[in-house]
Design an enzyme around this catalytic site. Structure first.
Site, PDB file in Angstrom:
ATOM      1  N   VAL A 197       7.829 -30.676  27.173  1.00 40.47           N
ATOM      2  CA  VAL A 197       8.789 -30.029  26.363  1.00 40.47           C
ATOM      3  C   VAL A 197       9.068 -28.756  26.659  1.00 40.47           C
ATOM      4  O   VAL A 197      10.192 -28.112  26.444  1.00 40.47           O
ATOM      5  CB  VAL A 197       8.296 -30.215  24.828  1.00 40.47           C
ATOM      6  N   GLU A 198       8.079 -27.976  27.059  1.00 38.91           N
ATOM      7  CA  GLU A 198       8.122 -26.638  27.419  1.00 38.91           C
ATOM      8  C   GLU A 198       9.149 -26.180  28.561  1.00 38.91           C
ATOM      9  O   GLU A 198       9.974 -25.587  28.573  1.00 38.91           O
ATOM     10  CB  GLU A 198       6.847 -25.776  27.653  1.00 38.91           C
ATOM     11  N   SER A 199       8.778 -26.966  29.866  1.00 40.27           N
ATOM     12  CA  SER A 199       9.389 -26.474  31.008  1.00 40.27           C
ATOM     13  C   SER A 199      10.039 -27.729  31.785  1.00 40.27           C
ATOM     14  O   SER A 199      10.513 -27.637  32.975  1.00 40.27           O
ATOM     15  CB  SER A 199       8.388 -25.850  32.123  1.00 40.27           C
TER      16      SER A 199
END
Length: 313
Positions: A197-199
């Protein structure tokens, strides 16, 4: 002599160490491929020695270096010898340094060969951990047992693993997470959910808020968890796992609150008594849970001794 009993360097000692440092630097420039690179255990030791993504713990670093040296890692033997000759968090001991430099030099380590020429007066003596009767207590008290608290209710069926079949470039990140996450008491699947989700597994990702790397560490979080280079995958993952470990302990295994705090910060979660009313954070939590498929996670309360407010959620 205890690690804290190391006395200030005498003038000649300062001169000797300065000379050793110069020789080591010179040899490092021409090291080449005479010996294999550091093992995973030696890399973990290096992190504890320098506080990279984890709390700086020289005695644990020394223990890990010695275990790696026993397994034939020349870099680990050299690093531990360097700790001994400089008194870096452990008592200075030229005799043990000489033994370790000799061990590394025997494997073709060029810096170690240079060091031996500068401490010829020391009669080599193997550290306790290289002796057959070695016990971990030789480095100090053993690591405290991990007090993991399991959730009271059984975890739901997590369903198919969304990270089972990944492209090769993502699989390399997944392999790293599977290796490192258990050392932090974090389920690799939760860590991979956060990374996705982050990167989206991009180690060079950088957001408009200056969050960086695989687990998108902002500069304050990177500094908080001793991450020197957030674009280094190993350092970044260690820092992100350390933060997740803290959040899971702080919120007593509540994945929803831990995920919300990872995105918005624990102060925001505490202020609103749950998921903050930010569209970004609410969407973030939904995406993490869609991949992890559980709202509970085991936690170690030692990493957040002050419980969060019981009124949350």
């Amino acid at each position: 002599m205890s690690p804290t009993a190391f006395h200030p360097l005498r003038h000649r000692d300062r001169f000797a160490i300065t000379a050793i440092t110069a020789v080591a630097s010179a040899f490092a420039l021409v090291a080449g491929n005479a010996h294999a690179g550091p093992s995973p255990r030696a890399l973990e030791a290096r992190a504890y020695e320098h506080g990279q993504g984890v709390e700086r713990r020289p005695e644990r670093a020394a223990r890990l270096y010695c275990e790696a040296a026993r397994e034939g890692d020349a870099d680990a033997a050299f690093a531990l010898g360097w700790m001994f000759v400089n008194g870096r968090g452990i008592a200075r001991d030229d005799a043990r340094a000489a033994a370790l430099f000799g061990l590394a030099a025997g494997s073709g380590h060029p810096q170690a060969q240079g060091m031996l020429g500068l401490i010829r007066s020391a009669v080599p003596e193997d550290p306790d951990c290289l002796k057959p009767e070695f016990e971990p207590l030789a480095w100090g008290p053993p690591e405290p047992p991990v007090e993991v608290i399991e959730p009271a209710e059984p975890a739901p069926d997590p369903g198919p693993d969304p990270f089972e079949s990944l492209p090769r470039w993502k699989q390399q990140v997944a392999d790293l997470v599977h290796k490192v996450a258990p050392r932090f008491g974090v389920d690799p699947r939760l860590a991979l959910s956060v990374i996705a989700v982050e990167s989206n597994f991009d180690a060079r990702a950088r957001s408009h808020k200056d969050a960086r790397g695989l687990m998108q560490l902002i500069p304050q979080t990177a500094e908080r968890f001793n991450v020197k280079d957030p674009f280094d995958p190993l350092q970044n993952v260690r820092g992100g796992l350390a933060y997740l470990r803290f959040l899971l302990a702080y919120y007593r295994g509540d994945v929803v609150l831990a995920a919300a705090a990872y995105n918005a910060g624990e102060k925001a979660v505490d202020r609103y008594g749950g998921i903050p009313p930010y569209a970004e954070t609410q969407d973030y939590v939904r995406k993490v849970l869609s991949l992890y498929r559980s709202e509970r996670h085991p936690f170690d309360p030692r990493y957040a001794p002050t419980p969060a407010s019981s009124g949350l959620r």
